[in-house]
Design an enzyme around this catalytic site. Sequence first.
Site, PDB file in Angstrom:
ATOM      1  CD  GLU A   1      -4.804  -0.602   8.444  1.00 34.30           C
ATOM      2  OE1 GLU A   1      -4.871  -1.847   8.404  1.00 34.30           O
ATOM      3  OE2 GLU A   1      -4.286   0.090   7.545  1.00 34.30           O
TER       4      GLU A   1
ATOM      5  CB  CYS B   1       3.266   1.345   1.607  1.00 34.07           C
ATOM      6  SG  CYS B   1       2.198  -0.046   2.044  1.00 34.07           S
TER       7      CYS B   1
ATOM      8  CG  ASN C   1      -5.584  12.028   0.801  1.00 31.54           C
ATOM      9  OD1 ASN C   1      -6.502  11.747   1.552  1.00 31.54           O
ATOM     10  ND2 ASN C   1      -5.072  11.148  -0.060  1.00 31.54           N
TER      11      ASN C   1
ATOM     12  CD  GLU D   1      -0.105   1.744   7.573  1.00 30.24           C
ATOM     13  OE1 GLU D   1      -0.167   1.856   8.815  1.00 30.24           O
ATOM     14  OE2 GLU D   1      -0.344   0.686   6.968  1.00 30.24           O
TER      15      GLU D   1
END
Length: 513
Positions: A251, A356, A385, A354
């Site tokens: 990130e 969550c 996606n 990633e």
Amino acid sequence: MLRTVILIAFLAVVKAGDECIPLSFGEDSIVCVCNSTYCDSISEPQLQENQILWYTSTKDGKRMQSSIINFSNKNKSENDLVLIVNSSQKYQKIFGFGGAMTDAAALNIRSLSIESQRLLLESYYGSTGIGYTFARIPIAGTDFSTRPYTYDDILDDITLSHFKLVEEDDYKIGYLHDIKSIMPNPDSLKILTTSWSAPPWMKVTNSITWGEIFGALKREYYQLYADYIKKFFDAYKERGIHIWGMTPGNEPFDGFIPFFTFNAMAWTPAASAKWTTEFLAPTLSNAGYNPIFIALDDQRFEIPWYPKMMFKNPKAEKLFSGTAVHWYADNYFSPFRLNELHDTYPDKFILLTEACTGSSPLDIRKVILGSWERGQRYALNIIENLSHMVVGWIDWNIALNEDGAPNWAKNYVDSPIIVMPQRDEFYKQPMFYALSHFSKFVPRDSYRILSTGLENNRDIKAIAFLTPEEKIVIVAVNKASSPVAITMKDTNTNNLIDLHLPANSFNTLLYLP
């Protein structure tokens, strides 16, 4: 070696197809309880010609319930709602699914008995598990560590003489070896890595977080930081761990956000490209390492512009094989950004690395045991996606505790598996089963295939694949609170499948065309 012997002996007594032991915490659905002697798994009936194998999980408590159904009359469709599937129209090749072995995940797994630890790993990676083939590991600490740290926090150690792995690495490396020992094909495990931050003294802020100004790497330390990463590769190689791929940093946009509260380092696209191509890649290559390099590792709003700016550097365009994205801003930015990136660089993959739930500041409850809504968010995001050229989907922590911890920055979140060490149990959440409906049946090297007809339907979302074994796999989510009648039509064979998808359900169908 003893750990592996115990594992193999224990798994020999576990029955395939064991059913969920449900437990309700008063939420909209249930968790499935596993302990040292019992854990549910997925039955795999033999698929015959002209049959369809149908797996269903529902909000009211079914978990991967299997049934065998037959094709319908080829001359007539019973339903107005029709999904068209065509395996002749192929799109991207699928890389697979997985999760992250963070410090927090390793510490939580370690809090269980040896037998429960092995069943937890088996649930994801083993022959009776859900088919994970990716493991994402951090280089040094993240917020999901018990403290902020790197591998060399001694001020101005320009010789890196104090570089050293930590105790948590021992646990993670041990579990990676355990995972390889239980996988049907150990060589199929792909380990992806990245660093959240350089040692603070290498950064302009002298801080592992954002600091008072942009938390970027000092230019004079570009080579030294590359040497630091190489030492990580060396240390893991010495312990028998091979790294498949990496990104320049986790990130990179976080390092530009004022007062960002946990491990972060700023990378502009140009700086990321320059450091990787001129310092990191040559340093690793000269040491015999040639990982797959993947750009970005950040949110959807940064594509396609961030990779495009990186790839203005011709060395970077040649070096990087793909782009990594995270899911946290997906609700606010169109998935067609993914298509635009793919169309610009059709030879480079896009991998979601990633995801969550419980991460939003608006999520007062970080862990919600038994939340179907969170599981549904996983399933719908995977469909979205992968329908827009993403090749795989990697979850965040593979296990946390009931507080979504440990996290030194108190950035607690949820996980598909929650451990309860006081009872030597772990709970499989609806998110776990949402993932299962894809990861168990869509192996690496499958292709997404054409599935159309439901684009404007509010309740049913679906996607289809062709596996290396030439099976058709269809995954469909029914968001409605009542059953929905639907027909699935294979245009290559003209076979029809008439179904009533249960209310609030995840569904996977497999058949040989």
